[in-house]
Design an enzyme around this catalytic site. Structure first.
Site, short mmCIF file in Angstrom:
data_model
loop_
_atom_site.label_atom_id
_atom_site.label_comp_id
_atom_site.label_asym_id
_atom_site.label_seq_id
_atom_site.Cartn_x
_atom_site.Cartn_y
_atom_site.Cartn_z
N SER A 236 35.49 31.14 54.92
CA SER A 236 36.73 31.74 54.42
C SER A 236 37.26 32.78 55.40
O SER A 236 36.63 33.82 55.63
CB SER A 236 36.48 32.42 53.07
OG SER A 236 37.57 33.24 52.75
N MET B 88 45.46 31.45 44.85
CA MET B 88 45.28 32.41 43.75
C MET B 88 46.64 33.04 43.48
O MET B 88 46.88 34.21 43.78
CB MET B 88 44.23 33.46 44.16
CG MET B 88 42.81 32.91 44.12
SD MET B 88 41.63 33.96 44.97
CE MET B 88 41.83 33.34 46.63
N MET C 198 34.33 29.41 40.59
CA MET C 198 34.33 30.75 41.19
C MET C 198 33.04 31.46 40.81
O MET C 198 32.70 31.55 39.63
CB MET C 198 35.52 31.57 40.70
CG MET C 198 36.87 31.17 41.26
SD MET C 198 37.04 31.28 43.06
CE MET C 198 36.65 32.99 43.43
N GLY D 95 39.89 37.33 43.96
CA GLY D 95 40.73 38.45 44.38
C GLY D 95 40.24 39.22 45.59
O GLY D 95 41.04 39.76 46.34
N PHE D 96 38.94 39.27 45.79
CA PHE D 96 38.41 40.04 46.93
C PHE D 96 37.19 39.36 47.52
O PHE D 96 36.39 38.77 46.78
CB PHE D 96 38.03 41.46 46.49
CG PHE D 96 39.17 42.24 45.92
CD1 PHE D 96 40.08 42.89 46.77
CD2 PHE D 96 39.38 42.31 44.55
CE1 PHE D 96 41.16 43.58 46.25
CE2 PHE D 96 40.46 43.01 44.03
CZ PHE D 96 41.36 43.65 44.87
N GLY D 97 37.04 39.48 48.83
CA GLY D 97 35.81 39.03 49.48
C GLY D 97 34.74 40.11 49.32
O GLY D 97 35.02 41.21 48.85
N GLY D 98 33.52 39.76 49.69
CA GLY D 98 32.45 40.75 49.75
C GLY D 98 31.85 41.18 48.42
O GLY D 98 31.16 42.19 48.35
N ASP E 46 32.47 29.51 45.46
CA ASP E 46 33.21 30.48 46.25
C ASP E 46 32.95 31.88 45.73
O ASP E 46 33.32 32.21 44.60
CB ASP E 46 34.71 30.13 46.15
CG ASP E 46 35.60 31.02 46.99
OD1 ASP E 46 35.07 31.83 47.78
OD2 ASP E 46 36.84 30.90 46.85
N GLY E 47 32.34 32.71 46.58
CA GLY E 47 32.14 34.11 46.26
C GLY E 47 30.68 34.52 46.25
O GLY E 47 29.88 33.99 45.49
N GLY E 48 30.34 35.43 47.15
CA GLY E 48 29.00 36.02 47.15
C GLY E 48 27.89 35.08 47.56
O GLY E 48 26.73 35.29 47.22
N GLY F 206 32.55 33.77 53.11
CA GLY F 206 33.37 34.72 53.86
C GLY F 206 32.48 35.63 54.67
O GLY F 206 32.18 35.37 55.85
N SER F 207 31.99 36.69 54.02
CA SER F 207 31.20 37.72 54.71
C SER F 207 29.96 37.14 55.39
O SER F 207 29.58 37.59 56.47
CB SER F 207 30.74 38.80 53.73
OG SER F 207 31.67 38.96 52.71
C1 DX5 Z 1 37.64 35.54 46.65
C2 DX5 Z 1 37.92 34.42 47.63
C3 DX5 Z 1 36.78 34.02 48.47
C4 DX5 Z 1 36.25 35.06 49.42
C5 DX5 Z 1 34.78 34.82 49.55
O1 DX5 Z 1 38.67 35.62 45.74
O2 DX5 Z 1 38.35 33.27 46.92
O3 DX5 Z 1 37.08 32.81 49.18
O4 DX5 Z 1 36.84 35.02 50.69
O5 DX5 Z 1 34.22 35.84 50.29
P1 DX5 Z 1 32.69 36.22 50.22
O6 DX5 Z 1 31.93 35.03 50.71
O7 DX5 Z 1 32.58 37.39 51.14
O8 DX5 Z 1 32.34 36.55 48.80
ZN ZN Z 2 38.54 31.28 47.96
#
Ligand code: DX5
Ligand code: ZN
Length: 223
Positions: free
Chosen positions: A8, A68, A137, A142-145, A175-177, A197-198
């Protein structure tokens, strides 16, 4: 089953975006996950069509666009036009998910439907005849990390059962964490498209991508 790695770019260094896309593509990423946020469906605002159009010029990798946004139907043609290969809409953002997914498919793209942590897996029965991919999800969108929500594992298992029972090939994306520590858990639960992502963009991007590629290859060889 095919296992796909979808880094991501929300977590990338935007000053190095072209270079980092090349690094993930060269080290085994299958998709590029592109998070579009409108500040209404989710609190934050990320990026949109101009960015996608711009990076489309530098890579052939599959663009896995995660919308989103409220009423995503308004923008499906626009995202197809700027280079999306697959579009995922949120179940919670549309009045009629089936119609939106059919529209995505009629544009020649793969159609995904996402469910937020509070949305039950059962809502997917309405689209099991249409969706190419289900996105469970594993954090609040809404946010990465953020940290993986543990109760997601049960939802992935349930979603895998529902998708398999449909008799169609439906991918399950998470997707997420997702981290080196919990990737095994989501794979065993039935996920086959892994967004990160991270865990990919934090630190050595090439090394991280290659590491997760190896995990997916080893898992798929185990059968
Ligand atoms: C969150 C996003 C994710 C996000 C994942 O709303 O949909 O795609 O970038 O990031 P990580 O892997 O850091 O949780
Ligand atoms: Zn995503």
């Amino acid at each position: 089953m095919e296992y796909k790695l979808s880094p991501s770019i929300l977590a990338s260094d935007f000053t190095q975006l072209g270079k980092q896309i090349e690094e993930v593509a060269e080290n085994g990423a299958d998709y590029l996950h592109i998070d579009v946020m409108d500040g209404v469906f989710v609190p934050s605002i990320s990026f949109g069509m101009p960015l996608i159009k711009s990076i489309r010029k530098c890579t052939d990798i599959f663009f896995d666009v995660h919308l989103m946004i409220e009423n995503p139907e308004r923008y499906l043609d626009a995202f197809a036009g700027c280079g999306a290969d697959g579009i995922t809409i949120h179940m919670e953002s549309v009045a009629d998910a089936g119609t939106a997914l059919r529209r995505i498919k009629s544009l020649g793209l793969r159609a995904g439907v996402a469910i937020s942590p509070e949305t039950p897996v059962e809502t997917l029965t309405a689209v099991e005849d249409i969706a190419d991919m289900v996105l469970v999800m594993t954090v609040k969108p809404g946010f990465g990390g953020q940290s993986y929500i543990e109760s997601s594992t049960k939802k992935i298992i349930k979603a895998r059962r529902l998708c398999d029972d449909s008799g169609r090939r439906i991918d399950i994306e998470v997707d997420g964490g997702i981290t080196r520590e919990n990737i095994g858990k989501v794979l065993s639960a039935g996920a086959n498209v892994i967004v990160m992502g991270s865990s990919v963009f934090g630190g050595d991007v090439a090394e991280n991508t290659a590491y997760f590629r190896k995990v997916l290859d080893e898992y798929s060889q185990k059968g």
